[in-house]
Design an enzyme around this catalytic site. Structure first.
Site, PDB file in Angstrom:
ATOM      1  N   HIS A 111      58.014  18.115  56.328  1.00 60.26           N
ATOM      2  CA  HIS A 111      58.505  19.472  56.566  1.00 60.26           C
ATOM      3  C   HIS A 111      59.356  20.056  55.443  1.00 60.26           C
ATOM      4  O   HIS A 111      59.516  21.272  55.348  1.00 60.26           O
ATOM      5  CB  HIS A 111      59.321  19.489  57.866  1.00 60.26           C
ATOM      6  CG  HIS A 111      59.364  20.817  58.551  1.00 60.26           C
ATOM      7  ND1 HIS A 111      59.166  22.016  57.902  1.00 60.26           N
ATOM      8  CD2 HIS A 111      59.583  21.146  59.847  1.00 60.26           C
ATOM      9  CE1 HIS A 111      59.259  23.006  58.753  1.00 60.26           C
ATOM     10  NE2 HIS A 111      59.507  22.519  59.945  1.00 60.26           N
ATOM     11  N   TYR A 138      66.153  28.131  70.495  1.00 62.96           N
ATOM     12  CA  TYR A 138      65.790  28.352  69.092  1.00 62.96           C
ATOM     13  C   TYR A 138      64.341  28.812  69.034  1.00 62.96           C
ATOM     14  O   TYR A 138      63.446  28.145  69.544  1.00 62.96           O
ATOM     15  CB  TYR A 138      65.950  27.035  68.321  1.00 62.96           C
ATOM     16  CG  TYR A 138      65.664  27.078  66.840  1.00 62.96           C
ATOM     17  CD1 TYR A 138      66.690  26.915  65.925  1.00 62.96           C
ATOM     18  CD2 TYR A 138      64.373  27.218  66.346  1.00 62.96           C
ATOM     19  CE1 TYR A 138      66.442  26.912  64.549  1.00 62.96           C
ATOM     20  CE2 TYR A 138      64.110  27.225  64.984  1.00 62.96           C
ATOM     21  CZ  TYR A 138      65.146  27.069  64.098  1.00 62.96           C
ATOM     22  OH  TYR A 138      64.897  27.068  62.742  1.00 62.96           O
ATOM     23  N   THR A 166      62.749  30.512  56.802  1.00 60.48           N
ATOM     24  CA  THR A 166      62.815  30.821  58.230  1.00 60.48           C
ATOM     25  C   THR A 166      64.191  31.354  58.614  1.00 60.48           C
ATOM     26  O   THR A 166      65.161  31.225  57.871  1.00 60.48           O
ATOM     27  CB  THR A 166      62.529  29.574  59.083  1.00 60.48           C
ATOM     28  OG1 THR A 166      63.514  28.566  58.801  1.00 60.48           O
ATOM     29  CG2 THR A 166      61.146  29.022  58.815  1.00 60.48           C
TER      30      THR A 166
END
Length: 766
Positions: free
Chosen positions: A468, A584, A597
């Site tokens: 990630h 979230y 993001t």
């Protein structure tokens, strides 16, 4: 072996009268073709670099400006207001260029070039100012203001992948007052009066005493760096984490749900790998079109640069991302063995049929793993410090270093799995098993540090496990859409399920990587494996397809599909836990340079009011519907603010990092950054490229992807809006938590979706 095959191409014999050299014509041909390909690649990259560098102008526009200036010399009009004469008089080496006409022509060319460059920068900064306008995102669906229409007039030229990069605006730093106001508003429904008053006092103290100093430093960074968030986000959220990245960080993406193009494992892997090489070539040349929000607004392409040839390297205190260029091999894992496969021959990519041959050779190989080789990849699944220490001690020299370098420098990592997976309507838990296989596998059959691991199953299904730190899900999703479309609609298969094309049996066989792993290292590997297995066994996963209705019906309600689903998740969460929690939702900020993001805090006061009305037997459907619309509009506004740089959490995160650098203690920031996200959600985008008409080919839809639970006692939910009539949900939690159950939560989501849909009276609402 590859080395042996190459060695016979070059031989020499020592004789009394000298040395006799023998060169294979095939080897000379391959060397020549490789060189030609390399130079062609450099030329194309240079050309595309120039085209992207002068965007929004074009190289031909330079010639137009030069011709215009040259023409002015003959009609005795000076558009330069005397500047060309000044250049002519101050040209160096006047003795070398004595003729007046020659100096005049040269001065015209120099002035035209300077004017051309000035116009490029003027256009670029005009475009940046236009791209900084985000009023369009706050307008009602179907409506467009005059300013938006004017803005759209400037977006007509066809750009290359990186053409817009220099014109993208920088992420703005919100004001402290706005961020704190929005933060307090977001936690109000989660705190009682006493808790909220304490939080207000902490926020007020921070704003009055410490915020100004931290904000000044952050603004200074925003002037200096291209993005004030992204580098710290990558370092502190991802690379400095010492916990296992398997499940906790990595995510996965599934194959097509209903279609398996071939059931031959080697053939499917051959087509997919070849399609990836095509995509990588377009990516390296910058020939892909930049992604655009709503098909118009360009988004940042920086994350795409590290898609291939990239590995996360473990460190004692922090990891780092190693990105290489022009890697020509991949590493394949099968039944505990590692193989190196070259991807080029004669200066070209291996054809799908050639790749199928190579992968079939690996599948047919019956050799046993070397001591310690079987579970070696478990080092990447366990805690980072033991892996970093083992890498230094056991893999920094000799054949272990050579083999590890082969893995870390590979274009990507491929696992040929030995257990079939995929969605099967006849099996209720098929998605659960498929997701867990992609997310963690056996804990030693994926190289979790690679930018991505491609996973091939014996029944022809595929999938991807993604590290990630280097990028977010939409980036990999973009690549995966291209791969699946190319595989199914461009490359195709024979009637027997093999890759199309001739079979070249003269290719050098895949090479086994060699290892010498001592017992002490094997103990470290086993420890990492056991810790990873404990994490994997604790993942409670449930995936299901919601087919009762989809985006088409929701849009007829004149409601955002994302807001609809988020409110359904809030209702499901309350029914499951009987309390509200910090939620979230991931939003992108890629309309800004180097953006990644931002967080949308979905549990708003409006959402809470709607959920309570749904659970209140005395409330009417009309009241519930009015509250739903209010909550949906609030959610949409929060999402728009996050996308346009006015979010809450990235600003507070960066203020916290600055406070640590300056040694400033802030109870408010410490409290904010320690709050757990018990419900973490994300929407995986589909149809970014529109390469497949899913109305015409409804079976060619992907299953989306998912991630592990963020909190020990919470849920992770990924949802994918597939076409007009399907939504897929990927739900994760932990078996060790007595309060969570992924299957139960999935049933709550389904019931919540249906209950909200029932609020809209047919047929008027639809």
């Amino acid at each position: 072996m590859a080395e042996a095959h190459q060695a016979v191409g070059f031989q020499f014999t020592v004789r009394p009268d000298g040395v006799d050299f023998k060169l294979s014509q095939e080897v000379i041909k391959n060397i020549y073709l490789s060189g030609v390909t390399a130079w062609k690649k450099k030329a194309i990259q240079f050309k595309n670099g120039v085209l992207a560098g002068v965007y929004p102008a074009s190289p031909s526009s330079w010639l137009i400006v030069v011709i215009a200036m040259m023409s002015s010399l003959y009609i005795h009009i000076d558009p330069s207001l005397g500047m060309m004469d000044a250049i002519k008089e101050n040209l160096p080496y006047r003795s070398v260029i004595p003729q007046i006409p020659t100096r005049a022509v040269l001065s015209a060319i120099l002035f035209a070039t300077g004017l051309w460059l000035f116009l490029i920068y003027l256009l670029r900064y005009t475009l940046k100012a236009l791209l900084s306008y985000h009023g369009w995102i706050f307008e009602s669906h179907g409506k467009m203001s005059t300013s938006t229409k004017v803005w759209l007039m400037f977006s007509g030229r066809r750009p290359l992948l990186y053409s817009f990069q220099a014109s993208l605006p920088r992420l703005p730093v919100p004001s402290v007052d706005d961020t704190i106001h929005r933060y307090l508003e977001s936690v109000r429904p989660l705190l009682d009066n006493e808790q909220y008053n304490k939080m207000e006092l902490l926020a007020s103290d921070f704003k009055e005493n410490k915020a100004a100093q931290l904000q000044r430093c952050l603004i200074l960074k925003s002037w200096w760096a291209t993005n004030y968030v992204s580098d710290w986000w990558e370092e502190y959220i991802y690379l400095r984490g010492r916990s296992p990245i398997m499940v906790n960080s990595n995510f996965y993406i599934m194959d097509l749900l209903y279609v398996t193009p071939t059931h031959r494992q080697a053939a499917r892997a051959g087509n997919v790998v070849h399609a990836m090489l095509q995509y990588r070539r377009k990516l390296e040349r910058g020939e892909l079109a930049p992604l655009r929000a709503l098909g118009t607004v360009p988004m940042c392409s920086t994350q795409m640069e590290r898609m291939f040839n990239t590995t996360r390297i473990p460190g004692i205190e922090t990891d780092f991302v190693q990105h290489l260029t022009d890697r020509k091999h991949l590493v394949v894992f099968h039944k505990g063995r590692f193989f190196q496969v070259w991807l080029y021959t004669g200066g070209r990519h291996l054809l799908p049929s050639e790749l199928e041959t190579q992968f079939q050779r690996i599948l047919n190989d019956t050799s046993e793993p070397q001591p310690g080789e079987l579970k070696l990849a478990a080092l990447t699944a366990g805690y980072r410090i033991p892996w970093a220490q083992a890498r230094i001690k056991y893999f920094s020299q000799g054949i272990n270093k050579v083999s590890l370098d082969a893995i870390e420098s590979a274009a990507f990592f491929l696992t040929l799995d030995d257990e079939p997976q995929g969605y099967d309507p006849a099996k209720s838990n098929s998605l659960d098993s498929y997701a867990k296989s992609l997310l963690h596998g056996k804990c030693y059959d994926r190289w979790f540090d690679k930018s991505f691991t491609l996973i091939s199953y014996p029944n022809g299904k595929m999938g991807v496990n993604v590290e990630h730190s280097w990028a977010d899900a939409p980036i990999v999703g973009h690549m995966w859409e291209y791969i699946l479309a190319t595989d199914c609609f461009h490359l195709g298969y024979t009637e027997e399920g093999h890759c199309k094309g001739d079979v070249n049996k003269n290719l050098p066989h895949p090479t086994r990587l060699q290892w010498q792993i001592p017992n002490e290292c094997q103990n470290v590997i086993e420890t990492s494996y056991l810790s990873a297995k404990q994490i994997a066994d604790d993942v409670d996963f449930h995936g299901y397809l919601f087919a009762e209705f989809g985006k088409g019906l929701i849009k007829k309600c004149r409601t955002s599909p994302d807001a609809f689903i988020q409110l359904a998740l809030q209702l499901a969460q309350f029914r499951d836990q009987r309390v509200f929690c910090l939620t979230y939702e991931s939003s992108m900020t890629r309309m800004f340079r180097d953006g990644r993001t931002e967080t949308v805090r979905s549990c708003t006061s409006e959402a809470v009011a709607f959920v309570r009305a749904m659970e209140d037997a005395g409330a009417t459907n009309a009241q519930r519907l009015a509250l739903f619309r209010k909550a949906a509009e609030k959610h949409q506004n929060m999402y728009r603010l996050a996308m346009t740089g006015s979010g809450i959490d990235r600003h507070l995160f960066c203020l916290y990092i600055v406070s640590k650098y300056l040694g400033v203690d802030s109870p408010f920031l410490t409290k904010v950054l320690s709050e757990p996200w018990k419900l973490s959600t994300s929407q995986t985008p589909q149809q970014q490229l529109n390469l497949v008409d899913i109305n015409k080919f409804p079976k060619y839809v992907g299953g989306g992807g998912g991630f592990g639970p963020v909190a020990d006692d919470g849920y992770g939910v990924s949802y994918i809006i597939v076409g007009e009539n399907l939504i897929t949900f990927h739900i994760s939690s932990k078996f060790s938590s007595p309060d969570t159950d992924s299957y139960r939560f999935g049933q709550h989501i389904r019931k919540a979706m249906l209950d909200i849909q029932a609020l809209f009276k047919a047929p008027k609402a639809f």
